[in-house]
Design a protein around this motif. Structure first.
Motif, PDB file in Angstrom:
ATOM      1  N   THR A   1       1.952  -5.800  -6.711  1.00  0.00           N
ATOM      2  CA  THR A   1       1.299  -4.505  -6.895  1.00  0.00           C
ATOM      3  C   THR A   1       2.247  -3.351  -6.598  1.00  0.00           C
ATOM      4  O   THR A   1       3.327  -3.530  -6.024  1.00  0.00           O
ATOM      5  N   GLU A   2       1.830  -2.153  -7.000  1.00  0.00           N
ATOM      6  CA  GLU A   2       2.625  -0.956  -6.720  1.00  0.00           C
ATOM      7  C   GLU A   2       2.889  -0.829  -5.222  1.00  0.00           C
ATOM      8  O   GLU A   2       4.012  -0.523  -4.797  1.00  0.00           O
ATOM      9  N   GLN A   3       1.845  -1.046  -4.417  1.00  0.00           N
ATOM     10  CA  GLN A   3       2.002  -0.886  -2.969  1.00  0.00           C
ATOM     11  C   GLN A   3       3.004  -1.890  -2.409  1.00  0.00           C
ATOM     12  O   GLN A   3       3.875  -1.535  -1.607  1.00  0.00           O
ATOM     13  N   GLU A   4       2.895  -3.157  -2.840  1.00  0.00           N
ATOM     14  CA  GLU A   4       3.823  -4.169  -2.335  1.00  0.00           C
ATOM     15  C   GLU A   4       5.247  -3.894  -2.802  1.00  0.00           C
ATOM     16  O   GLU A   4       6.214  -4.099  -2.053  1.00  0.00           O
ATOM     17  N   MET A   5       5.392  -3.430  -4.028  1.00  0.00           N
ATOM     18  CA  MET A   5       6.729  -3.129  -4.519  1.00  0.00           C
ATOM     19  C   MET A   5       7.326  -1.926  -3.793  1.00  0.00           C
ATOM     20  O   MET A   5       8.543  -1.860  -3.580  1.00  0.00           O
ATOM     21  N   ARG A   6       6.488  -0.972  -3.364  1.00  0.00           N
ATOM     22  CA  ARG A   6       7.012   0.130  -2.558  1.00  0.00           C
ATOM     23  C   ARG A   6       7.551  -0.386  -1.235  1.00  0.00           C
ATOM     24  O   ARG A   6       8.596   0.065  -0.752  1.00  0.00           O
TER      25      ARG A   6
END
Length: 625
Positions: free
Chosen positions: A108-113
């Motif tokens: 997800t976007e959050q995990e990739m951040r």
């Protein structure tokens, strides 16, 4: 790992076994045909580092998905692993890091951040590759835009000197790094490589036909409980479509499945390809940021593999709970082992021989006092086996005026000193001199500095390093006990040194005993004695590098960059030189030469400070400054 992705039953069994806490069965199991013969060799090589300057380490980081999970995780073990590798890269111990995919749990976007922040923590300190796993992406490499691609696409690697390029889709990349005096190609391939991706990878190999290649991907092999690995469905596609037909690929590493394992397959050229599975997400703390290190040692023909958690190692051993201590370092036969490879033979079909030859400018430093070599850069070199004329001059390539002039001892025949093309593999110059000295009758040859050479009177009170390459012939016929390798001329007694073995000793010399032990004797400034260092018995028919290092207080002898055991504990400051010449190929007693050296000598360098082993002439690319 995605348990719904068609994983073999063995993976489900391993999950059950891990849940039941019976992981000790893995440690007790033995690897079958997949390279078990290398284990005994690895046991001798582990922890030794590289046996000479030709080695390097590739670090591998397997699945980190359970540590970067927005549902609740801890990325600190990943940070610790990256810090460990980056620190050792700065110390030139690790050449490159390869991540095997499943960086995150859901992509997800959050995990990739979070993943972006973790990797940004090492800045530009470390060259690395990352590839997509099934928890980062879905479908094949033609999937289009994803949070993963925006995080670990071409833009991330574009500023790295090792980055070679990416496939048009951005999901596959290749990297070129240096280690052991040659360049290596690393392919980082998506977890599902399409036909387009395969054609791109083949194009990369075609553009670099002379480079040994390492392939990394997420889904390659799965393993039995005994550690024997087998190609997965996707791995079979890679094997048939890319690996087996390209002899360059000698090592392939994947993650995704557990337990770990390895196997060796034979490619279309009839050569071995080593396929390894590394994944520790099933273990304590989601793998605890495990690092698998591949230490390449061409001199020994070995890759030493170790697996450990830098995060757990950072913590004090006394504070580790039993489960933490058990996972700080893994020692089963699928986690710690050796791969035997004769690199020159394995790469002979596509790679030109590695040449360690280096110009003099690469091994001259600010404290180099003298440097002599016996190729055409510093000597009037002749054909292999041709006699060296008396009066021939070996120039001091440091520019300090310490040239050496050839002198035959006792009116010996021309063949007591001949040119040779033989050399130590890591010697800067690919040439040497063959000395045929002996005791009965005394004969030999020496190369001496002139009467006004600066080195004749140097005291070296701040320390020194004297190093040379030598080889004893096999068979070693005749009596050659106490023959000199090098030394300063004169009598220690003339310098007021009467407390050592004999006032007739040379002020400083390196010689060989009757047992072929090196003996370094020096009369220093600070004591009326002769602190003496000894080596083990030198081998016959084999080049070795010898370095005598003094730090201004103590002297240590190294053979092939390894410290020998019998180094003098007495304090020793400098060398009591008498203004007499330095000589290579013999040593004086009572101010006279007897026998000369019997064997071969190569590049010789003297430095006015203590060098570290990484700075020795035998360290590829080393200098002294």
């Amino acid at each position: 790992m995605d348990r719904s992705s068609g994983s073999p039953d063995v993976t489900r069994r391993s999950l059950f076994r891990a849940a039941a806490g019976t992981s000790a069965a893995v440690a007790a199991s033995s690897v079958t045909a997949a390279g078990a013969a290398a284990d005994s060799a690895a046991a001798q090589g582990r922890g030794r580092g590289h046996s000479d300057g030709s080695g390097f380490t590739l670090a591998v980081m397997p699945d980190t998905q359970y540590l970067i999970d927005e549902g609740g995780s801890d990325p600190e073990p990943v940070r610790a692993g990256l810090r460990w590798v980056a620190h050792r890269h700065q110390k030139q111990q690790v050449a490159f890091l390869a991540h095997l995919g499943d960086v995150t749990e859901h992509g997800t976007e959050q995990e990739m951040r979070t993943a972006d922040e973790v990797f940004r923590g090492i800045g530009r300190k470390l060259p690395y590759s990352v590839l997509g796993g099934n928890h980062d992406v879905s479908g094949d490499d033609q999937r289009g835009d994803t949070p993963y691609l925006r995080t670990f696409g071409p833009d991330r690697f574009a500023g790295m000197s090792t980055y070679g390029g990416s496939s048009p889709d951005g999901y596959n990349s290749y990297h070129l790094f240096e280690g052991g005096g040659r360049r290596w190609l690393l392919l980082a391939l998506d977890w599902r490589v399409s036909d387009r991706g395969m054609r791109w990878a083949q194009g990369v190999l075609d553009e670099h036909p002379e480079l040994p290649a390492i392939l990394t991907t997420h889904d390659l092999v799965w393993a039995d409980d005994d550690g024997m690995a087998h190609l997965s469905e996707h791995g079979r596609g890679l094997w048939d479509g890319l690996i087996r037909g390209n002899d360059q690929i000698f090592l392939a590493i994947g993650g995704h499945y557990w337990p770990c394992g390895r196997t060796t397959l034979t490619n279309d050229a009839g050569n071995a390809v080593h396929l390894h599975l590394a994944n520790y997400q099933d273990r304590y703390y989601g793998g605890a940021g495990m690092i698998r290190s591949y230490s390449f040692d061409p001199a020994r023909g070995m890759i030493d593999v170790e697996t450990f958690s830098p995060w757990l190692r950072e913590q004090r051993a006394a504070r580790l709970a039993p489960l933490e201590a058990e996972n700080a370092e893994l020692t089963t036969t699928v986690d710690r082992f050796g791969v035997e490879i004769d690199f020159a033979e394995r790469f002979a079909g596509f790679a030109p021989p590695v040449s360690w030859e280096r110009p003099a400018t690469e091994v001259l430093g600010r404290d180099t006092v003298a440097y002599w070599r016996f190729d055409r850069s510093g000597f009037v070199a002749g054909d292999d086996g041709a006699p060296v004329a008396a009066g021939a001059v070996a120039r001091d390539l440091s520019g300090n005026g310490n040239d050496l002039t050839v002198q035959r001892l006792h009116d010996g025949p021309p063949e007591v000193l001949t040119f040779s093309a033989e050399h130590h593999d890591a010697a800067p110059a690919h040439a040497s001199l063959r000395f045929d000295g002996g005791q009965d009758p005394n004969r030999g040859a020496v190369l001496r500095t002139g009467k006004d050479a600066p080195i004749n009177s140097m005291g070296f009170t701040r320390g020194y390093t004297i190093e040379t390459f030598l080889k004893l012939p096999d068979p070693f016929r005749g009596s050659h006990a106490w023959m000199g390798v090098f030394g300063w001329e004169g009598r220690a007694g003339d310098a007021g040194k009467n407390g050592g073995y004999s006032p007739d000793d040379a002020p400083c010399s390196l010689a060989l005993s009757s047992e072929r032990f090196l003996q370094f004797v020096v009369y220093p400034h600070n004591v009326d004695d002769d602190p003496t260092c000894w080596s083990h018995a030198l081998p016959l028919g084999q080049w070795v590098h010898v370095a005598v290092v003094n730090d201004g207080g103590h002297t240590t002898v190294y053979v092939d960059r390894s410290q020998v055991v019998r180094n003098a504990t007495a304090r020793s400051t400098g060398i009591t030189t008498l203004g007499e010449p330095f000589a290579l190929g013999g040593k004086q007693s009572a101010g006279r030469y007897g026998q000369g050296f019997h064997g071969s000598l190569g590049d010789t360098r003297i430095t006015a400070r203590a060098l570290r082993p990484a700075e020795f002439l035998s360290a590829v690319g080393s200098g002294s400054g």
